[in-house]
Design a protein around this motif. Structure first.
Motif, short mmCIF file in Angstrom:
data_model
loop_
_atom_site.label_atom_id
_atom_site.label_comp_id
_atom_site.label_asym_id
_atom_site.label_seq_id
_atom_site.Cartn_x
_atom_site.Cartn_y
_atom_site.Cartn_z
N MET A 124 -7.11 1.70 5.78
CA MET A 124 -7.73 1.11 4.68
C MET A 124 -9.09 1.60 4.89
SD MET A 124 -5.31 -2.66 4.42
CE MET A 124 -6.44 -3.27 3.78
N SER A 137 -6.89 1.87 -1.77
CA SER A 137 -6.21 0.57 -1.25
C SER A 137 -6.31 -0.35 -1.85
CB SER A 137 -7.10 0.29 0.54
OG SER A 137 -5.93 1.19 1.23
N LEU A 159 0.51 -1.21 0.03
CA LEU A 159 0.35 0.57 -0.42
C LEU A 159 0.90 0.80 -0.22
CD1 LEU A 159 -2.28 -0.78 2.19
CD2 LEU A 159 -3.09 -1.64 0.26
#
Length: 544
Positions: free
Chosen positions: A514, A521, A500
């Motif tokens: 997230m 994401s 990420l």
């Protein structure tokens, strides 16, 4: 007077008798390629006119018209010593309405042996004239295909009387805007206008003007010199050879005309504009004006939504009182014309959206890609965009980089409307996998999808275990049982940080990140150079 039902046997893709009830007004037929949409339109038109592809079928019989499976069974039977009867193509049209014209077609000469008005079009072995030659061929073992040279095409009413299209009060106009049967730009359509719109005196005036052009052409000094040279070079007896304008028939001038659109030859304008013009010209002819059944093949070809909307509006406005049968792949067409009229074809079976419990839901979602599931070979249903991206990447990692759609599997985001889409999938027998969060209550999911538990074509995929923790968001417990926390559980903080591009120090920090950046994401996971691990319920969903 309308067509109430069509029955097709042994014609093209239909082997077993296919039956379709039609609405009196509008019928929108959708289905994948080779599902039989075009065949239905052709069959209706053939039974009413005896014409296929613009020509009388009786003069153009070929074994390719017969269903392939029926052909193979017949050919194989010839090798056994007990051959099957030569296969026949049958198309039946059942009519509704009350009129003296329909009464003349009434009887029980149909496959259902019921009293009704209608016609039967058959392509069958002509036993009366060819029984002997046929039996000789069979005995000699020389037949390797259907002997269409011994076949005949007949049109009969349900009253068991031979008829022609003139005896049928229901007329049809088959319009395929993608047809490329053009000579000299668009003479086919110009000729239609000339035949149907111009008066006889106007036709004669054009013919005379065309003749004057010919005479001027012939008298041109340059042409006379060229013709003299041609005659000298050809040396055909004592007769001269020359070039001129074709006037071999009274209507020869029709084929030499070309349509211009804003001074541009028809064949040079855009394909979309061609489609609109060809369709409108076809609808404007007297034949179409008198037709009670309009058969329209895929009107969306080459058209933008704006032009398609214009064409559909024109069609329904001008022909609202007629019975219209449209084949399409376009959700726009289906939504615009109304899902009440939608007929979905799949594996020679028919499903109508209007008959589903979820009908109102699909009608309200007029802007949704309604046909996406109906046309899919297989489907994976997910809740949102982030789930769709992750499932797509999971499939790619498991299948050598191929997207699901390359294998005929459509990943569709349906929000929380899983049950409605599953009803459609079950009705159409479409293999479907559902990817959903358990939200901490797997038992509730078991109850929710209990109706599909025994269906082998439908799989409900979710994590069976419930995860818990102390994290809270605005004084509310954090949901550890959605996609993002499950991905973190499967990969760990370090691996997911790397994918990420984040620097979260704790699992909770990454969970919150997230949760706040779901789509970003998911995009990072989809585009990452390094593959991640996926929860078991996702790997189950992508398994073929």
């Amino acid at each position: 007077m309308k067509i109430a039902k069509v029955k097709i046997t042994n014609f093209k893709c239909y082997e077993e008798t296919f039956s379709l009830k039609l609405n009196d007004a509008l019928n929108v037929i959708v289905g994948g390629n080779e599902s039989g949409k075009t065949t239905i339109l052709e069959a209706v038109h053939l039974a009413l006119t005896g014409m296929l592809h613009g020509r009388p079928l009786k003069n153009d019989l070929t074994s390719y018209l017969f269903n392939l499976a029926a052909q193979q069974k017949y050919i194989e039977s010839l090798k056994t010593g007990t051959p099957l009867p030569p296969p026949a193509i049958t198309i039946e049209l059942f009519f509704s309405g009350n009129s003296s014209e329909l009464a003349e077609l009434e009887g029980d000469g149909n496959s259902e042996k019921i009293k009704a008005s209608g016609v039967v079009y058959r392509v069958e072995f002509d036993e009366e004239n060819y029984k002997g030659p046929y039996e000789a061929l069979v005995a000699a073992g020389e037949l390797t295909s259907i002997p269409v040279e011994y076949y005949t095409a007949t049109m009969r009413s349900f009253a068991r009387k031979g008829i022609t299209s003139r005896n049928i009060p229901i007329k049809s106009a088959l319009i395929d805007s993608t047809s490329t049967r053009l000579q000299n730009g668009s003479d086919v359509y110009v000729s239609r206008i000339i035949r149907d719109v111009l008066e006889e005196t106007e036709r004669a005036s054009i013919s005379q003007a065309h003749r004057k052009l010919k005479e001027a052409f012939v008298k041109d000094e340059n042409l006379q010199l060229i013709n003299a040279r041609i005659t000298k070079a050809a040396k055909i007896s004592q007769k001269s050879v020359s070039i001129s304008v074709d006037l071999s028939s009274q209507t020869a001038w029709e084929s030499s005309l070309m349509t211009y659109i804003d001074f541009v030859p028809f064949q040079y304008i855009g394909k979309g504009e061609q489609c609109v013009i060809k369709t409108k010209l076809a609808l404007s002819t007297k034949k179409s004006a008198e037709a009670t059944a309009i058969l329209l093949e895929e009107p969306e070809n080459h058209l933008s939504h704006a032009r398609l909307n214009e064409l559909i509006a024109d069609l329904t406005a001008q022909h609202g009182e007629k019975q219209i049968i449209i084949s399409t792949h376009s959700s726009f067409v289906a939504n615009k014309l109304g899902l009440d009229h939608l007929i979905v074809l799949r594996d020679s079976k028919v499903t109508r959206i209007a008959e589903l419990k979820a009908a109102n839901f699909f009608k309200k979602l007029a802007g949704y890609d309604t046909l996406r599931l109906a046309l899919a070979k297989k489907a994976i249903l997910v809740e949102g965009d982030s789930d769709e991206l992750v499932v797509q990447r999971a499939y790619m990692d498991a299948n050598g980089g191929k997207l699901p759609i390359q294998d005929g599997i459509d990943v569709i985001s349906v929000g929380t409307a899983f049950l409605r889409f599953l009803e459609l999938a079950k009705a159409l027998n479409i293999p479907v996998a559902v990817v959903t969060d358990n939200d901490g209550d797997p038992d509730a999911l078991d109850k929710k999808y209990a109706a599909f538990k025994g269906d082998t074509s439908i799989r409900i995929c979710f994590a069976p275990e419930v995860d818990e923790g102390d994290l809270k968001v605005k004084d509310k417990p954090f949901n550890y049982n959605t996609l993002e926390p499950k991905l973190l559980k499967a990969n760990g903080l370090k691996a997911l940080n790397a994918v990420l591009g984040t620097a979260a120090k704790t699992d909770d920090d990454l969970r919150l990140h997230m949760r706040s950046n779901k789509t970003e994401s998911a995009l990072a996971i989809f585009a990452a150079e390094t593959a991640i691990k996926y929860p078991d319920y996702i790997t189950q969903a992508i398994a073929q």
